[in-house]
Design a protein around this motif. Structure first.
Motif, PDB file in Angstrom:
ATOM      1  N   GLY B 413       0.722  -1.229   0.115  1.00  0.00           N
ATOM      2  CA  GLY B 413      -0.098   0.082  -0.058  1.00  0.00           C
ATOM      3  C   GLY B 413       0.810   1.356   0.012  1.00  0.00           C
ATOM      4  N   GLN B 414       2.082   1.260   0.404  1.00  0.00           N
ATOM      5  CA  GLN B 414       2.881   2.219   0.223  1.00  0.00           C
ATOM      6  C   GLN B 414       3.187   2.673  -1.353  1.00  0.00           C
ATOM      7  OE1 GLN B 414       6.437   2.826   2.533  1.00  0.00           O
ATOM      8  NE2 GLN B 414       5.619   1.768   4.158  1.00  0.00           N
ATOM      9  N   GLY B 415       2.554   3.719  -1.872  1.00  0.00           N
ATOM     10  CA  GLY B 415       2.496   3.921  -3.484  1.00  0.00           C
ATOM     11  C   GLY B 415       2.172   2.874  -3.957  1.00  0.00           C
ATOM     12  N   THR B 416       2.746   2.250  -4.995  1.00  0.00           N
ATOM     13  CA  THR B 416       2.343   1.372  -6.005  1.00  0.00           C
ATOM     14  C   THR B 416       3.434   0.318  -5.948  1.00  0.00           C
ATOM     15  OG1 THR B 416       3.454   1.951  -7.849  1.00  0.00           O
ATOM     16  CG2 THR B 416       0.901   2.587  -7.761  1.00  0.00           C
ATOM     17  N   VAL B 417       3.993  -0.081  -4.716  1.00  0.00           N
ATOM     18  CA  VAL B 417       5.159  -1.055  -4.704  1.00  0.00           C
ATOM     19  C   VAL B 417       4.465  -2.381  -4.950  1.00  0.00           C
ATOM     20  CG1 VAL B 417       4.757  -1.123  -2.211  1.00  0.00           C
ATOM     21  CG2 VAL B 417       6.779  -1.933  -3.110  1.00  0.00           C
ATOM     22  N   ALA B 418       5.269  -3.319  -5.696  1.00  0.00           N
ATOM     23  CA  ALA B 418       4.813  -4.716  -6.104  1.00  0.00           C
ATOM     24  C   ALA B 418       5.744  -5.507  -5.346  1.00  0.00           C
ATOM     25  CB  ALA B 418       5.232  -4.891  -7.488  1.00  0.00           C
ATOM     26  N   LEU B 419       4.910  -6.425  -4.479  1.00  0.00           N
ATOM     27  CA  LEU B 419       5.600  -7.308  -3.584  1.00  0.00           C
ATOM     28  C   LEU B 419       5.496  -8.731  -4.344  1.00  0.00           C
ATOM     29  CD1 LEU B 419       3.358  -6.414  -0.354  1.00  0.00           C
ATOM     30  CD2 LEU B 419       5.521  -5.434  -1.289  1.00  0.00           C
ATOM     31  N   ILE B 420       6.857  -9.109  -4.320  1.00  0.00           N
ATOM     32  CA  ILE B 420       7.427 -10.218  -5.107  1.00  0.00           C
ATOM     33  C   ILE B 420       7.890 -11.448  -4.438  1.00  0.00           C
ATOM     34  CG2 ILE B 420       8.686 -11.202  -7.055  1.00  0.00           C
ATOM     35  CD1 ILE B 420       8.464  -8.142  -8.352  1.00  0.00           C
ATOM     36  N   GLY B 421       7.385 -12.490  -4.520  1.00  0.00           N
ATOM     37  CA  GLY B 421       7.980 -13.637  -3.691  1.00  0.00           C
ATOM     38  C   GLY B 421       8.643 -14.639  -4.509  1.00  0.00           C
ATOM     39  N   PHE B 422       9.866 -14.733  -4.234  1.00  0.00           N
ATOM     40  CA  PHE B 422      10.740 -15.830  -5.113  1.00  0.00           C
ATOM     41  C   PHE B 422      10.228 -17.296  -4.939  1.00  0.00           C
ATOM     42  CE2 PHE B 422      14.478 -18.560  -4.679  1.00  0.00           C
ATOM     43  CZ  PHE B 422      14.585 -18.767  -6.292  1.00  0.00           C
ATOM     44  N   LYS B 423      10.065 -17.982  -6.007  1.00  0.00           N
ATOM     45  CA  LYS B 423       9.484 -19.317  -5.706  1.00  0.00           C
ATOM     46  C   LYS B 423      10.364 -20.303  -6.246  1.00  0.00           C
ATOM     47  CE  LYS B 423       5.030 -19.717  -6.832  1.00  0.00           C
ATOM     48  NZ  LYS B 423       3.766 -19.479  -7.454  1.00  0.00           N
ATOM     49  N   PRO B 424      11.184 -20.935  -5.301  1.00  0.00           N
ATOM     50  CA  PRO B 424      12.097 -22.178  -5.604  1.00  0.00           C
ATOM     51  C   PRO B 424      10.985 -23.480  -5.748  1.00  0.00           C
ATOM     52  CG  PRO B 424      12.420 -21.577  -3.293  1.00  0.00           C
ATOM     53  CD  PRO B 424      11.429 -20.738  -3.843  1.00  0.00           C
ATOM     54  N   ASP B 425      11.622 -24.415  -6.073  1.00  0.00           N
ATOM     55  CA  ASP B 425      10.967 -25.742  -6.116  1.00  0.00           C
ATOM     56  C   ASP B 425      10.659 -26.067  -4.364  1.00  0.00           C
ATOM     57  OD1 ASP B 425      10.893 -28.547  -7.625  1.00  0.00           O
ATOM     58  OD2 ASP B 425      11.033 -28.984  -5.736  1.00  0.00           O
TER      59      ASP B 425
END
Lengths: 467, 467
Positions: B413-425
């Motif tokens: 919600g801070q500005g338009t920050v995209a939250l991205i989770g790294f997905k390993p096996d």
């Protein structure tokens, strides 16, 4: 990672997966295909049958080089396991196999005037001759490749041990490509070195990482060229030897190993099948190799391929899914040092005029599946691609051309058979390959079972729709 | 697997990979993007820096629960490592963290008139109160979920130990989804049981497989509800206890554990950054958490996320790639039992009016990368998808919506920050998670480095093109 803050996106992924049957209905295939495939995965992921089978094969039988009593025990075991599955047919296919024995535990020793004596980990390469009881001791000449060796010429090689030390190129994402760039040293080293008068060969182990264990593997001799003893040396000891050679080029390496090639032995491919309901004469093979090298337990190479192949049949039987075409699990004998099982299978298939639609081989470890490599014509490859929406939800994105496998290779050209290699994640494979640490403990049940379900899914689609 | 018969298709795959730069040129991005990304992977796969860093963190510092001397040592170490990288700025961000200590090794014992005494493996859940020196002994009532517990009611729960024994649903392909379906027992078990008068709680460990090790993890209490001691029991012992309860419903369970919550301690997030050349005020965060549970070595959770985050900065520095936007590696403190570091970071970012473009978190293990989960708006997700052709050659197929991570969550919600989770096996993660066997040895260098290069690649693309 904690509690549930991160769960949203995983649950989202799960929801996507759950929505797949609907998606699949838009494909040309039957709306039930996605449901059948989900059944394969659900059952495989909650079953311990093949994992327990693998435990028995690796722990109770263990390493099982062709011709050995353990290989014979593995044949008996494989037949028993399939006999208990209620298949339409289980049988043995006779094949004469080579029988090489390692002999005493190898000794590999660096003797340097500068640093004294250093023990190293070496393993005779499969097929190597003996050094004799006394062993051999000789100066070492290090090369990266055959060109360098040629340049050195007879004068600098004669009477020496040639040390092939070209490492894996770790920039390859697929470790199989790194292996492919290094394994010529192991296969061709002894002949090239002997031609220049060398008395022995050391080959840097085929591995991505620095390790203490040596990796064995087959090597080749050539008629008319002296057979000289050849051993793999661990990557860490290879680095050490290379460093020592820089400070003391006159050091000597002592190697003692006493392998022998005994007379050929009668052995077997083990075959089980479920007859197709509509086109029983069209056969889909799924297989791996029952033999292994004589160190470790042959878990990833290729115990997992063996139990996965039988698991494909179990899944069909247990779920009551009747394939239109015949499915045959083949536990090939002698992949590692002769390929006699694969050749025999293809020979007999040809002699009997059998029609093979496809052959799928699992021989790259029991790791998380990434896809399949397809060696077939344009139409066959295109057909497999139409199934992508059914396979991708299970992580099978890598449907590339080129493929196959050693054991199914000899089938090539029989009719329009497509040769398909199962492709699991490759990162860990060469940590274990052909070593004493290729053990049951390195196999993750879920990863292996995802592979089995992936193979069952592809077999199912081919059995329904042909190729 | 043997010699080179199978190599064709792997070499084919390698050739496909080599052809990618050409393919990438057809995309909207610069023709150099594919080359930069290849540099990241080449360098990461041949570097041992972050793997050696991980060895130090896990072996020399070890487990590092918030507030502990080891956590303080980890802060100092993290700062030192980044100080040596020649970054534009390295600093500590103060944060007060809880300090829970486990106390004596736990005792968990089944006392049955039928079978006698059986020792079990239990671990106090993080935050749990003590049983007192004498421990507690009580009958056990087993439930699968909160509904069952409610149905039993006070009469059947009062004075007992409630045993939550719902297993992971192994049919989930993503193990994170299985975790999500079970972890409510660990978080909410003690409060629900205490409300009905229970004196203690046992929770089946959060794991896919049957194992002897217990898995700890945070639990919660609630003001006004009695705090009762709560422990995880190994999945194998959970099965045993469940079976014994069927033959002897009157058995008693004895548990003794002496954890304590001490006063809060001053700790730190550790932050390092490379200033952007064109838009230095736009920040891309890449991070993991520096704290771990107090058992094992916190290797996959989250040592790998920590060294991968720093590796992203190293790759930019070493390759001389200057990002247009600012890249910040954040080693968050206290993810496991408080999330104070993540909250503090977001608070200060807000107070300073910082602009965060994206935040990428690695906290799902150091396994082979499969993709990223993106929690952003439609435009942001669409933009990430345009990069798919650049990422897929490295196995990053899984670019799904939904994502983020615990530590970066408070930025939402801070500005338009995209939250991205790294997905390993995900297959092996819950074999090790929160246990004494989450050790350095379970991490494969290449798998971890592929993850670091994947994160660097996405960071690079965002730094060039925004989101």
């Amino acid at each position: 990672m904690l509690l549930k803050t991160r769960l949203r996106h995983w649950l989202f992924a799960a929801a996507t997966l759950a929505a797949m049957p609907a998606l699949a209905q838009q494909q040309k295939q039957s709306p039930d295909d996605a449901a059948v495939i989900k059944q394969f995965y659900d059952n495989a992921l909650t079953s311990y049958k093949s994992y327990n089978d693998l435990r028995y094969l690796t722990k109770n039988i263990g390493a099982r080089l062709s011709g050995s009593p353990q290989a014979a025990a593995a044949v008996e075991w494989g037949k028993q396991v399939m006999d208990q599955m209620g298949l339409d047919r289980v049988y043995l296919q006779e094949v004469m196999v080579p029988y090489w024995v390692r002999g005493d535990k190898e000794i590999g020793r660096i003797n340097s005037g500068v640093t004294g004596t250093i023990e190293t980990n070496i393993l005779a390469l499969g097929g190597s001759v003996s050094t004799g009881d006394q062993g051999i001791s000789a100066p070492v000449v290090e090369v990266q490749n055959f060109e360098e060796l040629e340049k050195l010429g007879k004068k600098k090689v004669q009477g020496k041990i040639v040390f092939f030390n070209r490492p894996f190129d770790n920039t390859h994402v697929h470790t199989m490509a790194a292996y492919g760039g290094a394994v010529d040293q192991r296969g061709g080293g002894p002949v090239a070195a002997a031609k220049l008068g060398a008395v022995g060969v050391l080959v840097r182990s085929m591995a991505n990482e620095l390790q203490d264990v040596a990796h064995t593997g087959g090597t080749r001799y050539q008629d008319g060229v002296t057979k000289i003893p050849a051993a793999a040396i661990s990557t860490r000891d290879a680095e050490r030897l290379s460093a020592l050679l820089k400070t003391d080029p006159n050091l000597k390496f002592y190697m003692r190993m006493t392998p022998q090639t005994l007379p050929d032995v009668l052995s077997y491919n083990v075959i089980g099948e479920i007859k197709g309901t509509e086109k029983p004469d069209e056969i889909i093979v799924v297989g791996g190799h029952l033999d292994s090298w004589d160190v470790g337990e042959g878990a990833h190479d290729d115990g997992t391929g063996i139990v996965q192949s039988m698991e494909v049949l179990r899944l069909f039987k247990e779920l009551g899914i009747k394939p239109k075409r015949t499915i045959r699990a083949v536990l090939f004998m002698n992949e590692e040092n002769g390929l006699r099982g694969g050749r025999k299978y293809a020979e007999e298939a040809k002699a009997k005029g059998e029609i093979h639609v496809a052959a799928i081989e699992s021989d790259a470890g029991g790791f998380t599946p990434r896809g399949f490599g397809i060696d077939g014509n344009d139409g066959q490859y295109a057909k497999v691609l139409t199934w992508k929406p059914l396979l991708e939800p299970y992580g099978l994105h890598d449907l590339t051309r080129g493929g196959g496998g050693a054991d199914i290779g000899p089938l090539k050209g029989q009719g329009t058979v497509a040769l398909i290699g199962f492709k699991p994640d490759s990162q860990r494979y060469f940590d274990y390959h052909h070593t004493e640490i290729d053990t049951f403990e390195t196999v993750n049940r879920r990863e292996m079972q995802l592979g089995a379900a992936s193979m069952a899914s592809l077999v199912y689609l081919i059995s329904q729709y042909g190729l």
